[in-house]
Design a protein around this motif. Sequence first.
Motif, PDB file in Angstrom:
ATOM      1  N   ARG A  47       0.723  -1.315   0.032  1.00 36.29           N
ATOM      2  CA  ARG A  47      -0.101   0.081  -0.189  1.00 36.29           C
ATOM      3  C   ARG A  47       0.908   1.264  -0.044  1.00 36.29           C
ATOM      4  N   GLU A  48       1.969   1.170   0.731  1.00 36.06           N
ATOM      5  CA  GLU A  48       2.784   2.369   1.008  1.00 36.06           C
ATOM      6  C   GLU A  48       3.397   2.659  -0.557  1.00 36.06           C
ATOM      7  N   HIS A  49       3.692   1.769  -1.102  1.00 37.42           N
ATOM      8  CA  HIS A  49       4.539   1.838  -2.333  1.00 37.42           C
ATOM      9  C   HIS A  49       3.566   2.139  -3.514  1.00 37.42           C
ATOM     10  N   GLY A  50       2.512   1.999  -3.340  1.00 37.38           N
ATOM     11  CA  GLY A  50       1.172   2.298  -4.366  1.00 37.38           C
ATOM     12  C   GLY A  50       1.288   1.223  -5.468  1.00 37.38           C
ATOM     13  N   GLU A 102     -18.128   8.830  -5.067  1.00 39.38           N
ATOM     14  CA  GLU A 102     -17.140   9.865  -4.813  1.00 39.38           C
ATOM     15  C   GLU A 102     -16.121   9.290  -3.843  1.00 39.38           C
ATOM     16  N   HIS A 103     -14.987   9.007  -4.361  1.00 35.51           N
ATOM     17  CA  HIS A 103     -13.860   8.191  -3.471  1.00 35.51           C
ATOM     18  C   HIS A 103     -13.623   9.349  -2.223  1.00 35.51           C
ATOM     19  N   ALA A 104     -13.598   8.886  -0.935  1.00 33.21           N
ATOM     20  CA  ALA A 104     -13.079   9.570   0.086  1.00 33.21           C
ATOM     21  C   ALA A 104     -11.608  10.083  -0.082  1.00 33.21           C
ATOM     22  N   ALA A 105     -11.491  11.167   0.365  1.00 29.37           N
ATOM     23  CA  ALA A 105     -10.172  11.953   0.333  1.00 29.37           C
ATOM     24  C   ALA A 105      -9.548  11.346   1.837  1.00 29.37           C
ATOM     25  N   THR A 106      -8.970  10.150   1.701  1.00 24.17           N
ATOM     26  CA  THR A 106      -8.333   9.721   3.011  1.00 24.17           C
ATOM     27  C   THR A 106      -7.045   9.241   2.838  1.00 24.17           C
ATOM     28  N   GLY A 107      -6.296   8.889   3.638  1.00 24.25           N
ATOM     29  CA  GLY A 107      -4.886   8.236   3.328  1.00 24.25           C
ATOM     30  C   GLY A 107      -4.897   6.876   2.681  1.00 24.25           C
ATOM     31  N   PRO A 132      -6.914  17.154  -4.792  1.00 22.34           N
ATOM     32  CA  PRO A 132      -5.579  16.770  -4.947  1.00 22.34           C
ATOM     33  C   PRO A 132      -5.272  15.403  -4.507  1.00 22.34           C
ATOM     34  N   SER A 133      -5.908  14.876  -3.166  1.00 27.54           N
ATOM     35  CA  SER A 133      -5.498  13.600  -2.721  1.00 27.54           C
ATOM     36  C   SER A 133      -5.940  12.414  -3.721  1.00 27.54           C
ATOM     37  N   GLN A 134      -7.131  12.874  -4.191  1.00 27.58           N
ATOM     38  CA  GLN A 134      -7.622  11.938  -5.275  1.00 27.58           C
ATOM     39  C   GLN A 134      -6.826  11.649  -6.549  1.00 27.58           C
ATOM     40  N   LEU A 135      -6.135  12.828  -7.019  1.00 30.07           N
ATOM     41  CA  LEU A 135      -5.248  12.948  -8.279  1.00 30.07           C
ATOM     42  C   LEU A 135      -3.720  12.196  -7.774  1.00 30.07           C
ATOM     43  N   ALA A 136      -3.442  12.412  -6.464  1.00 27.48           N
ATOM     44  CA  ALA A 136      -2.241  11.887  -6.056  1.00 27.48           C
ATOM     45  C   ALA A 136      -2.328  10.436  -6.056  1.00 27.48           C
ATOM     46  N   ALA A 137      -3.248   9.665  -5.771  1.00 30.75           N
ATOM     47  CA  ALA A 137      -3.871   8.374  -5.854  1.00 30.75           C
ATOM     48  C   ALA A 137      -3.655   7.715  -6.983  1.00 30.75           C
ATOM     49  N   LEU A 138      -4.298   8.603  -7.807  1.00 29.33           N
ATOM     50  CA  LEU A 138      -4.638   7.869  -9.488  1.00 29.33           C
ATOM     51  C   LEU A 138      -3.314   8.152 -10.108  1.00 29.33           C
ATOM     52  N   SER A 139      -2.294   9.097  -9.654  1.00 26.94           N
ATOM     53  CA  SER A 139      -0.955   9.297 -10.208  1.00 26.94           C
ATOM     54  C   SER A 139      -0.256   8.234  -9.909  1.00 26.94           C
ATOM     55  N   ARG A 140      -0.347   7.656  -8.670  1.00 29.33           N
ATOM     56  CA  ARG A 140       0.441   6.529  -8.091  1.00 29.33           C
ATOM     57  C   ARG A 140       0.153   5.291  -8.667  1.00 29.33           C
ATOM     58  N   ALA A 141      -1.175   5.071  -9.126  1.00 28.36           N
ATOM     59  CA  ALA A 141      -1.664   3.868  -9.735  1.00 28.36           C
ATOM     60  C   ALA A 141      -1.634   3.835 -11.145  1.00 28.36           C
ATOM     61  N   ARG A 142      -0.891   5.014 -11.747  1.00 25.99           N
ATOM     62  CA  ARG A 142      -0.661   5.166 -13.115  1.00 25.99           C
ATOM     63  C   ARG A 142      -1.842   5.378 -13.936  1.00 25.99           C
ATOM     64  N   LEU A 143      -2.836   5.955 -13.490  1.00 25.67           N
ATOM     65  CA  LEU A 143      -4.063   6.290 -14.281  1.00 25.67           C
ATOM     66  C   LEU A 143      -3.977   7.735 -14.626  1.00 25.67           C
ATOM     67  N   PRO A 144      -3.974   7.902 -15.820  1.00 28.29           N
ATOM     68  CA  PRO A 144      -4.078   9.535 -16.350  1.00 28.29           C
ATOM     69  C   PRO A 144      -5.471   9.900 -16.246  1.00 28.29           C
ATOM     70  N   VAL A 145      -5.723  11.347 -16.009  1.00 28.59           N
ATOM     71  CA  VAL A 145      -6.745  11.810 -15.732  1.00 28.59           C
ATOM     72  C   VAL A 145      -7.132  12.881 -16.846  1.00 28.59           C
ATOM     73  N   VAL A 146      -8.336  13.053 -17.283  1.00 28.22           N
ATOM     74  CA  VAL A 146      -8.837  14.104 -17.956  1.00 28.22           C
ATOM     75  C   VAL A 146     -10.224  14.669 -17.590  1.00 28.22           C
ATOM     76  N   VAL A 147     -10.073  15.841 -17.480  1.00 29.83           N
ATOM     77  CA  VAL A 147     -11.434  16.631 -17.061  1.00 29.83           C
ATOM     78  C   VAL A 147     -12.018  17.424 -18.270  1.00 29.83           C
ATOM     79  N   VAL A 148     -13.356  16.959 -18.322  1.00 31.33           N
ATOM     80  CA  VAL A 148     -14.152  17.689 -19.297  1.00 31.33           C
ATOM     81  C   VAL A 148     -14.837  19.070 -18.984  1.00 31.33           C
ATOM     82  N   PRO A 157       0.072  16.333 -14.428  1.00 28.82           N
ATOM     83  CA  PRO A 157      -0.120  15.887 -15.550  1.00 28.82           C
ATOM     84  C   PRO A 157      -1.608  15.499 -15.901  1.00 28.82           C
ATOM     85  N   ALA A 158      -2.559  16.043 -15.078  1.00 24.39           N
ATOM     86  CA  ALA A 158      -4.026  15.914 -15.825  1.00 24.39           C
ATOM     87  C   ALA A 158      -4.141  16.765 -16.908  1.00 24.39           C
TER      88      ALA A 158
END
Length: 337
Positions: A47-50, A102-107, A132-148, A157-158
């Motif tokens: 979990r710590e290393h994502g 909506e995913h909770a902004a938790t650790g 910001p916390s969601q974006l960081a989690a998605l970045s660690r999971a290597r999932l790119p984000v696009v906002v419409v 990188p979003a």
Amino acid sequence: MSSRRSRTTLASVAASAGVSVATVSKVLNDHPQVAPGTRSLVQSMLREHGYVPRASRRESAKAAPAVEIWANEWCTYSTEIIAGAIAAGAESDVAAVVTTIEHAATGDASWARDLAAAGRRAVITLADGPSPSQLAALSRARLPVVVVDPLNPPRPPAASVGATNFAGGLSATRHLLELGHQRIAYLGGPATTATNQARMHGYRAAMEAADLPVPTEYVRTADFCYPHGVKAGAALLDLRPAPTAIFAACDYIALGAIETARARGLRIPEDLSVVGFDDTQLAAMTSPQLTTVRQPLRAMGALALRIALRLAGGEEIASHHMELATELVIRDSTQAA
């Protein structure tokens, strides 16, 4: 220099936990021959290393790649964007999975790793970008984000896809000016959002070019919603002199203003001209049909999906924010002053 985050490996997790790579592999595969304390330590390091495990070849063969679409609410506006994304996904043999969770902004960012493990390749959001916390989690999971149609364009990188909001506000106000209106009010969304400011600045630029004043009370901002149109529209019509025309920053605000005018016995467009923004399906269904600025919502959704797939494939994109052209659609809610 590449800005791509280095991939977490089993070896790096094993080194952090002080165990062998084989032990980490056993934990990932839920092997019974691992002591509870060791299993707990390895899971904590994962979990710590994502760390996101690669899907097995058998799982990959069964599950088609998919893009996650987050929609906070269902309305004619959001369904147009989603329809465009789904159509583009079908052309690329990629599924579009729509959720309102909506995913909770938790650790705990396990939800992001779960998305990647389930075969998601990217995430698309509407209007509101990830926290910001969601974006960081998605970045660690290597999932790119696009906002419409972002309220505020996200930072790389979003990526984001929007429309020419300033040009749309300019064309809407010019249309009213060309009809002879001089007392033109603006009803906008949240005051600090980039989307609202661009549309409002287009309005102000047209008024300034016509050498017409904009009284402070003629500009009212709150939310992109119908109740705001009703409440702020009533406040405008209480003014003396009241405006003869309203440019609303979305169709819902415009329809709210029309309703409050009707409740006072005013006729649209004989007594009050109204212009909206978006050109949702409601614009052509109301009576009279709404003059509005068309955002190419379906095309925006389709472009967002194609950008998401390019980012997921590790490709470079020309710009992290792209805009499609707006167009004024003249219908029956406006006429000469």
